[in-house]
Design an enzyme around this catalytic site. Structure first.
Site, short mmCIF file in Angstrom:
data_model
loop_
_atom_site.label_atom_id
_atom_site.label_comp_id
_atom_site.label_asym_id
_atom_site.label_seq_id
_atom_site.Cartn_x
_atom_site.Cartn_y
_atom_site.Cartn_z
N ASN A 9 -1.77 3.74 7.79
CA ASN A 9 -1.19 2.39 7.92
C ASN A 9 -0.06 2.31 6.91
O ASN A 9 -0.32 2.19 5.71
CB ASN A 9 -2.26 1.33 7.65
CG ASN A 9 -1.66 -0.05 7.56
OD1 ASN A 9 -0.63 -0.33 8.16
ND2 ASN A 9 -2.31 -0.95 6.82
N LYS A 11 2.07 0.01 6.41
CA LYS A 11 2.41 -1.34 5.91
C LYS A 11 3.93 -1.54 6.00
O LYS A 11 4.54 -1.05 6.94
CB LYS A 11 1.87 -1.55 4.49
CG LYS A 11 0.41 -1.10 4.36
CD LYS A 11 -0.22 -1.53 3.08
CE LYS A 11 -1.59 -0.86 2.94
NZ LYS A 11 -2.49 -1.57 2.07
N HIS A 95 -5.91 -6.65 10.08
CA HIS A 95 -5.86 -6.08 8.73
C HIS A 95 -6.02 -7.20 7.70
O HIS A 95 -5.52 -8.31 7.90
CB HIS A 95 -4.54 -5.34 8.51
CG HIS A 95 -4.56 -4.50 7.27
ND1 HIS A 95 -4.31 -5.04 6.03
CD2 HIS A 95 -4.83 -3.20 7.09
CE1 HIS A 95 -4.41 -4.08 5.13
NE2 HIS A 95 -4.73 -2.95 5.74
N GLU A 97 -4.57 -7.81 5.04
CA GLU A 97 -3.31 -8.40 4.57
C GLU A 97 -2.79 -9.43 5.57
O GLU A 97 -2.17 -10.43 5.19
CB GLU A 97 -2.28 -7.29 4.29
CG GLU A 97 -2.65 -6.51 3.04
CD GLU A 97 -2.18 -5.08 3.01
OE1 GLU A 97 -1.30 -4.70 3.82
OE2 GLU A 97 -2.71 -4.30 2.18
N GLU A 167 -13.11 -2.12 6.22
CA GLU A 167 -12.26 -2.11 5.03
C GLU A 167 -12.70 -3.20 4.06
O GLU A 167 -12.30 -4.37 4.21
CB GLU A 167 -10.80 -2.36 5.44
CG GLU A 167 -10.26 -1.30 6.37
CD GLU A 167 -8.76 -1.10 6.18
OE1 GLU A 167 -8.37 0.01 5.82
OE2 GLU A 167 -8.00 -2.06 6.33
N GLY A 173 -5.80 -0.97 -1.48
CA GLY A 173 -4.63 -0.93 -2.36
C GLY A 173 -4.95 -1.16 -3.82
O GLY A 173 -4.06 -1.40 -4.63
N SER A 213 -8.49 2.59 -0.29
CA SER A 213 -8.18 3.60 -1.31
C SER A 213 -8.78 4.97 -0.99
O SER A 213 -9.17 5.71 -1.90
CB SER A 213 -8.61 3.11 -2.70
OG SER A 213 -7.95 1.89 -3.01
#
Ligand code: PEP
Length: 252
Positions: A9, A11, A95, A97, A167, A173, A213
């Protein structure tokens, strides 16, 4: 046997020219590593370049989001039909985010998932608990509820084109990784929720990735777990050597 899927991904990283250079470098590095599917989910403007650069390789291309309407007055959004026409095969939906910064809810995640599946895209559906929920001991309830809400109204046939990415938000991150045991256990909880909705065979067949991560140093022990069928990788997918090492771990 369910497929292991290693997906990057990107981003909001990489321009089209950087995308072309990256895939040209990566392709020979992962050639023949066919024990897993290899996917790069890239920014919308990079997709056409990525599809072209990945032709004839074992790298598949995905988007990072999709809108739920077929067309209309949704300035700045991209439809599933648009993605399909330029050769996109996968799409990341939900996701953290998107949920955190752009107001995604389980309802919009569900709508986007339906639209993507109807158009023929494969969906990487992201879910997971935030730190407070893990500390409060309600991770299992949270991921079970997300699984039910995000998949509401999706048929068993459509589920064959869904990959779940577990996730934990606190691990994305941050450099913090769930332990292999935590990843395995929570992927198992999601699999049990799928069994409750669609039956044991569907639960055994669905690919459930871990994301948060994952890198070249920890991939092997995470991927060794029975309920972890691959990874969704952010930071480490931006370096060909690190991403290749993860693909290699999935091919061991
Ligand atoms: C992600 O973006 O889905 C992700 C897991 O990021 P990172 O690997 O950087 O934690």
């Amino acid at each position: 046997m369910r497929r292991t899927v290693i997906a990057g991904n990107w981003k909001m990283n990489m321009t089209p020219s950087a995308t072309k250079a990256f895939i040209e470098e990566l392709a020979p590095m992962v050639k023949g590593m066919d024990k897993c599917d290899i996917v790069l989910c890239v920014p919308f403007v990079d997709i056409a370049t990525a599809v072209e650069a990945a032709k004839g390789t074992n790298i598949r291309i995905g988007a990072e989001n999709v809108h739920f309407a077929k067309s209309g007055a949704y300035t700045g959004e991209i439809s599933a039909e648009m993605l399909c026409e330029i050769g996109t095969e996968y799409v990341v939906i939900g996701h953290s985010e998107r949920r955190q910064y752009f107001g995604e809810t389980d309802e919009t995640v569900n709508l986007r998932t339906k639209a993507a599946l109807e158009a023929g895209l494969k969906v990487i559906l992201c879910l997971g608990e935030v730190k407070e929920e893990r500390l409060a001991g309600i991770t299992d309830e949270v991921v079970t509820m997300q699984t039910k809400l995000d998949l509401a109204g999706i048929s068993a046939e459509q589920l064959k084109n869904v990959i779940i990415a577990y996730e934990p938000v606190w691990a994305i991150g941050t450099g913090l990784t769930a332990t292999p045991e935590q990843a395995d256990e929570t992927c198992g909880v999601i699999r049990a929720a799928i069994a409750g909705l669609y039956g044991e065979a569907a639960a055994e067949a669905i690919t459930i990735q871990y994301g948060g991560s994952m890198n070249d140093g920890n991939a092997a022990e995470l991927l060794a777990k029975v309920n972890v069928d691959g990874g969704l990788i952010g930071g480490a997918s931006l370096k060909t050597d690190k991403f290749t090492a993860i693909v290699k771990a999935a091919n061991a």
